[in-house]
Write a protein that holds these residues in place. Structure first.
Motif, PDB file in Angstrom:
ATOM      1  N   LEU A  32      -7.955  12.961  -3.835  1.00 15.90           N
ATOM      2  CA  LEU A  32      -6.936  11.958  -3.507  1.00 15.90           C
ATOM      3  C   LEU A  32      -5.997  11.713  -4.680  1.00 15.90           C
ATOM      4  O   LEU A  32      -4.794  11.491  -4.484  1.00 15.90           O
ATOM      5  CB  LEU A  32      -7.613  10.651  -3.094  1.00 15.90           C
ATOM      6  CG  LEU A  32      -8.348  10.682  -1.745  1.00 15.90           C
ATOM      7  CD1 LEU A  32      -9.117   9.391  -1.528  1.00 15.90           C
ATOM      8  CD2 LEU A  32      -7.351  10.898  -0.601  1.00 15.90           C
ATOM      9  N   LEU A  33      -6.536  11.742  -5.899  1.00 17.00           N
ATOM     10  CA  LEU A  33      -5.668  11.577  -7.073  1.00 17.00           C
ATOM     11  C   LEU A  33      -4.691  12.745  -7.197  1.00 17.00           C
ATOM     12  O   LEU A  33      -3.508  12.551  -7.507  1.00 17.00           O
ATOM     13  CB  LEU A  33      -6.515  11.463  -8.342  1.00 17.00           C
ATOM     14  CG  LEU A  33      -7.275  10.143  -8.528  1.00 17.00           C
ATOM     15  CD1 LEU A  33      -8.202  10.231  -9.740  1.00 17.00           C
ATOM     16  CD2 LEU A  33      -6.295   8.979  -8.704  1.00 17.00           C
ATOM     17  N   SER A  36      -2.070  12.270  -4.640  1.00 14.63           N
ATOM     18  CA  SER A  36      -1.134  11.221  -5.046  1.00 14.63           C
ATOM     19  C   SER A  36      -0.110  11.748  -6.051  1.00 14.63           C
ATOM     20  O   SER A  36       1.094  11.478  -5.933  1.00 14.63           O
ATOM     21  CB  SER A  36      -1.902  10.042  -5.651  1.00 14.63           C
ATOM     22  OG  SER A  36      -1.021   9.010  -6.052  1.00 14.63           O
ATOM     23  N   THR A  39       2.233  13.974  -4.246  1.00 22.22           N
ATOM     24  CA  THR A  39       3.139  13.164  -3.435  1.00 22.22           C
ATOM     25  C   THR A  39       4.276  12.604  -4.268  1.00 22.22           C
ATOM     26  O   THR A  39       5.450  12.661  -3.877  1.00 22.22           O
ATOM     27  CB  THR A  39       2.355  12.007  -2.770  1.00 22.22           C
ATOM     28  OG1 THR A  39       1.425  12.546  -1.838  1.00 22.22           O
ATOM     29  CG2 THR A  39       3.306  11.064  -2.057  1.00 22.22           C
ATOM     30  N   TRP A  40       3.943  12.058  -5.437  1.00 25.65           N
ATOM     31  CA  TRP A  40       4.993  11.479  -6.288  1.00 25.65           C
ATOM     32  C   TRP A  40       5.939  12.543  -6.822  1.00 25.65           C
ATOM     33  O   TRP A  40       7.133  12.279  -7.008  1.00 25.65           O
ATOM     34  CB  TRP A  40       4.364  10.681  -7.430  1.00 25.65           C
ATOM     35  CG  TRP A  40       3.959   9.309  -6.995  1.00 25.65           C
ATOM     36  CD1 TRP A  40       2.701   8.850  -6.754  1.00 25.65           C
ATOM     37  CD2 TRP A  40       4.846   8.231  -6.694  1.00 25.65           C
ATOM     38  NE1 TRP A  40       2.749   7.544  -6.333  1.00 25.65           N
ATOM     39  CE2 TRP A  40       4.039   7.137  -6.290  1.00 25.65           C
ATOM     40  CE3 TRP A  40       6.218   8.063  -6.737  1.00 25.65           C
ATOM     41  CZ2 TRP A  40       4.591   5.902  -5.935  1.00 25.65           C
ATOM     42  CZ3 TRP A  40       6.770   6.840  -6.373  1.00 25.65           C
ATOM     43  CH2 TRP A  40       5.956   5.781  -5.989  1.00 25.65           C
ATOM     44  N   VAL A 138      -0.256  13.822   3.939  1.00 17.87           N
ATOM     45  CA  VAL A 138      -0.962  12.930   3.006  1.00 17.87           C
ATOM     46  C   VAL A 138      -1.011  11.512   3.562  1.00 17.87           C
ATOM     47  O   VAL A 138      -2.044  10.839   3.501  1.00 17.87           O
ATOM     48  CB  VAL A 138      -0.276  12.943   1.622  1.00 17.87           C
ATOM     49  CG1 VAL A 138      -0.891  11.875   0.705  1.00 17.87           C
ATOM     50  CG2 VAL A 138      -0.409  14.311   0.969  1.00 17.87           C
ATOM     51  N   ALA A 142      -4.937  10.839   4.085  1.00 15.51           N
ATOM     52  CA  ALA A 142      -5.536  10.236   2.887  1.00 15.51           C
ATOM     53  C   ALA A 142      -6.394   9.005   3.180  1.00 15.51           C
ATOM     54  O   ALA A 142      -7.484   8.870   2.606  1.00 15.51           O
ATOM     55  CB  ALA A 142      -4.437   9.893   1.878  1.00 15.51           C
ATOM     56  N   ILE A 185      -8.070   4.344  -3.440  1.00 16.99           N
ATOM     57  CA  ILE A 185      -7.298   5.512  -3.881  1.00 16.99           C
ATOM     58  C   ILE A 185      -6.636   6.188  -2.683  1.00 16.99           C
ATOM     59  O   ILE A 185      -5.494   6.665  -2.768  1.00 16.99           O
ATOM     60  CB  ILE A 185      -8.213   6.502  -4.629  1.00 16.99           C
ATOM     61  CG1 ILE A 185      -8.745   5.869  -5.911  1.00 16.99           C
ATOM     62  CG2 ILE A 185      -7.450   7.780  -4.967  1.00 16.99           C
ATOM     63  CD1 ILE A 185      -9.695   6.767  -6.687  1.00 16.99           C
ATOM     64  N   PHE A 188      -3.686   4.217  -1.921  1.00 17.77           N
ATOM     65  CA  PHE A 188      -2.709   4.402  -2.996  1.00 17.77           C
ATOM     66  C   PHE A 188      -1.925   5.691  -2.799  1.00 17.77           C
ATOM     67  O   PHE A 188      -0.731   5.769  -3.128  1.00 17.77           O
ATOM     68  CB  PHE A 188      -3.430   4.424  -4.346  1.00 17.77           C
ATOM     69  CG  PHE A 188      -2.523   4.629  -5.524  1.00 17.77           C
ATOM     70  CD1 PHE A 188      -1.735   3.593  -6.002  1.00 17.77           C
ATOM     71  CD2 PHE A 188      -2.457   5.867  -6.159  1.00 17.77           C
ATOM     72  CE1 PHE A 188      -0.893   3.784  -7.090  1.00 17.77           C
ATOM     73  CE2 PHE A 188      -1.614   6.064  -7.240  1.00 17.77           C
ATOM     74  CZ  PHE A 188      -0.830   5.015  -7.716  1.00 17.77           C
ATOM     75  N   ALA A 189      -2.589   6.718  -2.265  1.00 17.15           N
ATOM     76  CA  ALA A 189      -1.908   7.987  -1.998  1.00 17.15           C
ATOM     77  C   ALA A 189      -1.096   7.922  -0.712  1.00 17.15           C
ATOM     78  O   ALA A 189      -0.007   8.494  -0.620  1.00 17.15           O
ATOM     79  CB  ALA A 189      -2.930   9.122  -1.926  1.00 17.15           C
ATOM     80  N   PRO A 192       2.703   5.227  -0.369  1.00 19.32           N
ATOM     81  CA  PRO A 192       3.988   5.785  -0.816  1.00 19.32           C
ATOM     82  C   PRO A 192       4.418   6.997   0.003  1.00 19.32           C
ATOM     83  O   PRO A 192       5.616   7.196   0.236  1.00 19.32           O
ATOM     84  CB  PRO A 192       3.724   6.179  -2.280  1.00 19.32           C
ATOM     85  CG  PRO A 192       2.531   5.402  -2.685  1.00 19.32           C
ATOM     86  CD  PRO A 192       1.701   5.259  -1.448  1.00 19.32           C
ATOM     87  N   ALA A 193       3.438   7.812   0.438  1.00 17.87           N
ATOM     88  CA  ALA A 193       3.769   9.012   1.214  1.00 17.87           C
ATOM     89  C   ALA A 193       4.409   8.640   2.544  1.00 17.87           C
ATOM     90  O   ALA A 193       5.407   9.252   2.958  1.00 17.87           O
ATOM     91  CB  ALA A 193       2.515   9.854   1.442  1.00 17.87           C
TER      92      ALA A 193
END
Length: 230
Positions: A32-33, A36, A39-40, A138, A142, A185, A188-189, A192-193
């Protein structure tokens, strides 16, 4: 949650939760990290690219409608990588091919021009939206991956409770915390996606509509020139 650098097994800092989690939960958190970060990277890259396309498209259109000579403008912009320039080049190329002979089929020329520029618009739109499907994936997957990590972590905690026959908060707290951290987490991913996907999809649709309007306008210009041909 404690955000200190205490890495003891009983610590609830994010790094400690990651280091002392079950191997399956660690894999989930690590995946997941990575998702993320990916994704960013897509968000930052797409934001810059789409913003640049919007600005340069506006300038291209302004310069085009001010131009007195389409052929001269084509020579200047033929090598441009702008989506609107590709649509323009597709129209000019088809125009030259269709009017190269002595006898011109006006209806056929109009149809081929519309098809050529329509195909160019579709191709350029696909390029702009190329990596948005990753954001959608994602955003949708996620949270469930994080939930899987949470369920697995809680199962591991209950197994430890049964083995130790101890239900004190000191015993079960870190295990429950690391399990819930997996869901955090995942969110968190995903959040934003999802936001970026919706925003960028809207921008791509706006650019596609603008390309279609340009293609329609250019088609009308060429149609008027076609009417002037004998």
């Amino acid at each position: 949650m404690n955000w200190s650098f205490d890495l003891s097994p009983n610590s609830t800092s994010p790094l400690a939760l990651l280091l002392h989690a079950d191997i399956v939960v660690q894999i989930v958190m690590g995946g997941l990290l990575i998702a993320s970060i990916w994704t960013w990277a897509i968000i930052i890259g797409s934001a810059g690219r789409l913003g640049n396309v919007r600005r340069t498209t506006a300038k291209f259109e302004s310069d085009f409608w001010k131009a007195d000579d389409i052929d001269a403008f084509y020579k200047r912009e033929a090598d441009s990588d702008l989506p609107v320039a590709k649509v323009f080049a597709a129209g000019v190329t088809e125009w030259r091919r269709s009017t190269a002979g002595g006898i011109v089929d006006r209806d056929g020329v109009r149809e081929r021009l519309a098809t050529a520029m329509g195909s160019a618009v579709a191709a350029e739109t696909d390029k702009l939206a190329d990596r948005l499907n990753i954001l959608a994936t994602v955003g949708s997957v996620a949270p469930f991956v994080g939930l899987f990590g949470t369920v697995w972590g809680i199962m591991t905690t209950f197994t430890a409770i049964a083995a130790q026959q101890n239900t004190s908060l000191v015993t079960v707290g870190p295990g429950i915390a690391e399990a819930l951290f997996a869901t955090a987490i995942g969110l968190f991913a995903a959040i934003p996606a999802v936001i970026a996907y919706n925003r960028f999809s809207h921008r791509v649709n706006q650019i596609e509509a603008r390309l279609n309007r340009f293609a329609d306008g250019f088609h009308s210009t060429l149609s008027r020139q076609l009417e002037a041909k004998r």
